[in-house]
Motif scaffolding. Sequence first.
Motif, mmCIF file in Angstrom:
data_model
loop_
_atom_site.group_PDB
_atom_site.id
_atom_site.type_symbol
_atom_site.label_atom_id
_atom_site.label_comp_id
_atom_site.label_asym_id
_atom_site.label_seq_id
_atom_site.Cartn_x
_atom_site.Cartn_y
_atom_site.Cartn_z
ATOM 1 N N GLN A 1 -3.040 17.521 -6.196
ATOM 2 C CA GLN A 1 -3.260 15.878 -6.147
ATOM 3 C C GLN A 1 -3.324 15.107 -5.347
ATOM 4 O O GLN A 1 -2.242 15.146 -4.360
ATOM 5 C CB GLN A 1 -2.468 14.992 -7.656
ATOM 6 N N CYS A 2 -4.414 14.420 -4.863
ATOM 7 C CA CYS A 2 -4.288 13.944 -3.382
ATOM 8 C C CYS A 2 -4.559 12.486 -3.678
ATOM 9 O O CYS A 2 -6.138 12.814 -4.631
ATOM 10 C CB CYS A 2 -4.946 14.341 -2.302
ATOM 11 N N ALA A 3 -4.121 11.260 -3.678
ATOM 12 C CA ALA A 3 -5.110 9.607 -3.738
ATOM 13 C C ALA A 3 -4.536 8.787 -2.663
ATOM 14 O O ALA A 3 -3.461 8.716 -1.777
ATOM 15 C CB ALA A 3 -4.563 9.226 -5.437
ATOM 16 N N GLN A 4 -5.590 7.264 -2.671
ATOM 17 C CA GLN A 4 -5.673 6.903 -1.767
ATOM 18 C C GLN A 4 -5.805 5.372 -2.024
ATOM 19 O O GLN A 4 -6.269 5.383 -2.387
ATOM 20 C CB GLN A 4 -6.300 7.187 -0.319
ATOM 21 N N ASP A 5 -4.937 4.598 -2.049
ATOM 22 C CA ASP A 5 -5.689 3.268 -2.085
ATOM 23 C C ASP A 5 -5.727 2.315 -0.650
ATOM 24 O O ASP A 5 -5.868 0.821 -1.134
ATOM 25 C CB ASP A 5 -3.958 2.573 -2.777
ATOM 26 N N MET A 6 -6.543 2.678 0.084
ATOM 27 C CA MET A 6 -6.726 2.176 0.912
ATOM 28 C C MET A 6 -8.204 1.982 1.110
ATOM 29 O O MET A 6 -9.159 1.385 1.817
ATOM 30 C CB MET A 6 -6.720 2.619 2.611
ATOM 31 N N ASN A 7 -8.932 2.072 0.077
ATOM 32 C CA ASN A 7 -10.887 2.306 -0.269
ATOM 33 C C ASN A 7 -11.520 2.859 1.298
ATOM 34 O O ASN A 7 -12.186 2.582 1.402
ATOM 35 C CB ASN A 7 -10.712 0.614 -0.461
ATOM 36 N N HIS A 8 -10.766 3.872 1.348
ATOM 37 C CA HIS A 8 -11.432 4.725 3.179
ATOM 38 C C HIS A 8 -12.443 5.387 1.943
ATOM 39 O O HIS A 8 -12.398 6.176 0.929
ATOM 40 C CB HIS A 8 -10.468 5.854 2.757
ATOM 41 N N ASN B 1 0.734 -1.499 -0.188
ATOM 42 C CA ASN B 1 0.111 -0.196 0.066
ATOM 43 C C ASN B 1 0.436 1.185 -0.349
ATOM 44 O O ASN B 1 1.707 1.239 0.667
ATOM 45 C CB ASN B 1 -0.857 0.232 1.148
ATOM 46 N N ALA B 2 0.573 2.038 -1.206
ATOM 47 C CA ALA B 2 1.053 3.541 -1.019
ATOM 48 C C ALA B 2 0.074 4.384 0.226
ATOM 49 O O ALA B 2 1.643 5.537 0.603
ATOM 50 C CB ALA B 2 1.332 4.060 -1.669
ATOM 51 N N GLY B 3 -0.894 4.622 0.427
ATOM 52 C CA GLY B 3 -1.237 4.831 1.327
ATOM 53 C C GLY B 3 -1.692 6.215 1.110
ATOM 54 O O GLY B 3 -2.534 6.172 -0.695
ATOM 55 N N VAL B 4 -1.381 7.715 1.677
ATOM 56 C CA VAL B 4 -2.047 8.537 0.790
ATOM 57 C C VAL B 4 -0.774 9.370 0.207
ATOM 58 O O VAL B 4 -0.053 9.589 0.610
ATOM 59 C CB VAL B 4 -2.483 9.362 2.260
ATOM 60 N N THR B 5 -1.045 9.378 -1.323
ATOM 61 C CA THR B 5 0.144 10.308 -1.816
ATOM 62 C C THR B 5 -0.373 11.544 -2.538
ATOM 63 O O THR B 5 -1.588 11.968 -3.145
ATOM 64 C CB THR B 5 0.153 9.535 -2.826
ATOM 65 N N GLN B 6 0.337 12.699 -2.530
ATOM 66 C CA GLN B 6 -0.189 13.903 -3.137
ATOM 67 C C GLN B 6 1.820 14.384 -3.962
ATOM 68 O O GLN B 6 2.470 14.330 -3.829
ATOM 69 C CB GLN B 6 0.165 14.708 -1.826
ATOM 70 N N THR B 7 0.816 14.781 -4.831
ATOM 71 C CA THR B 7 1.866 15.527 -5.728
ATOM 72 C C THR B 7 0.851 17.187 -6.172
ATOM 73 O O THR B 7 -0.329 17.538 -6.001
ATOM 74 C CB THR B 7 1.790 14.774 -7.091
ATOM 75 N N PRO B 8 2.111 18.733 -6.329
ATOM 76 C CA PRO B 8 3.685 17.996 -6.060
ATOM 77 C C PRO B 8 3.972 18.434 -4.395
ATOM 78 O O PRO B 8 3.074 18.449 -3.496
ATOM 79 C CB PRO B 8 4.165 19.591 -7.186
ATOM 80 N N LYS B 9 4.691 17.951 -4.461
ATOM 81 C CA LYS B 9 5.808 18.268 -3.027
ATOM 82 C C LYS B 9 6.103 19.722 -3.025
ATOM 83 O O LYS B 9 6.269 20.629 -1.498
ATOM 84 C CB LYS B 9 7.053 17.193 -2.868
#
Lengths: 119, 114
Positions: free
Chosen positions: B22-29, B1-9
């Motif tokens: 941008q914000c993405a999560q792969d935990m099906n929250h 799991n990458a968890g919560v990712t944000q771009t750009p830094k």
Amino acid sequence: AQSVTQPDIHITVSEGASLELRCNYSYGATPYLFWYVQSPGQGLQLLLKYFSGDTLVQGIKGFEAEFKRSQSSFNLRKPSVHWSDAAEYFCAVGGFLLISNFGNEKLTFGTGTRLTIIP
Amino acid sequence: NAGVTQTPKFQVLKTGQSMTLQCAQDMNHEYMSWYRQDPGMGLRLIHYSVGAGITDQGEVPNGYNVSRSTTEDFPLRLLSAAPSQTSVYFCASSYRGGSTDTQYFGPGTRLTVL
């Protein structure tokens, strides 16, 4: 309205010494209480949380916190700090008060306490 | 799991420019939110979402737009950047509600508006 007060902006302790970070909250019902830690340049990570039951809660990295309803406090403690504990610590309060179209979405953070560890 | 990712830094904008964080999560929250962090003010909630297609305003929504077309993604749009929007922005997600559940935070986006 709910609120959280962290009265200490910055605390410095020696490595190996004990630590207590203070948190006071204001909330009109049974609170959900959280402590988060933010290492430099990182996002926040949950240390521990209190919902109900035993008022002394254990968290990760050797931290614990005690909920005292009579004092509206949720202080974070650690018996012996390590250099890696240097970070910013945030207390937060939430719960089931209706404040939005969808209900219980309001998590309120304190302003944070920055912890410096000296060798 | 990458968890919560944000771009750009990191991002630098000029006043009046627009951009999307941008914000993405792969935990099906189901629950996702955006906060801004300013010195001495802690984290303040900008917008949140309780599921795809459902968003609502937080404490400081002015100047920001959000949408949630999928469970995974929750972008934050600045329509016309202002210096007052210089801040560090954090995206967070949780399984259930935002105020009673553990929040998982992304690493943040540091935005400077000149």
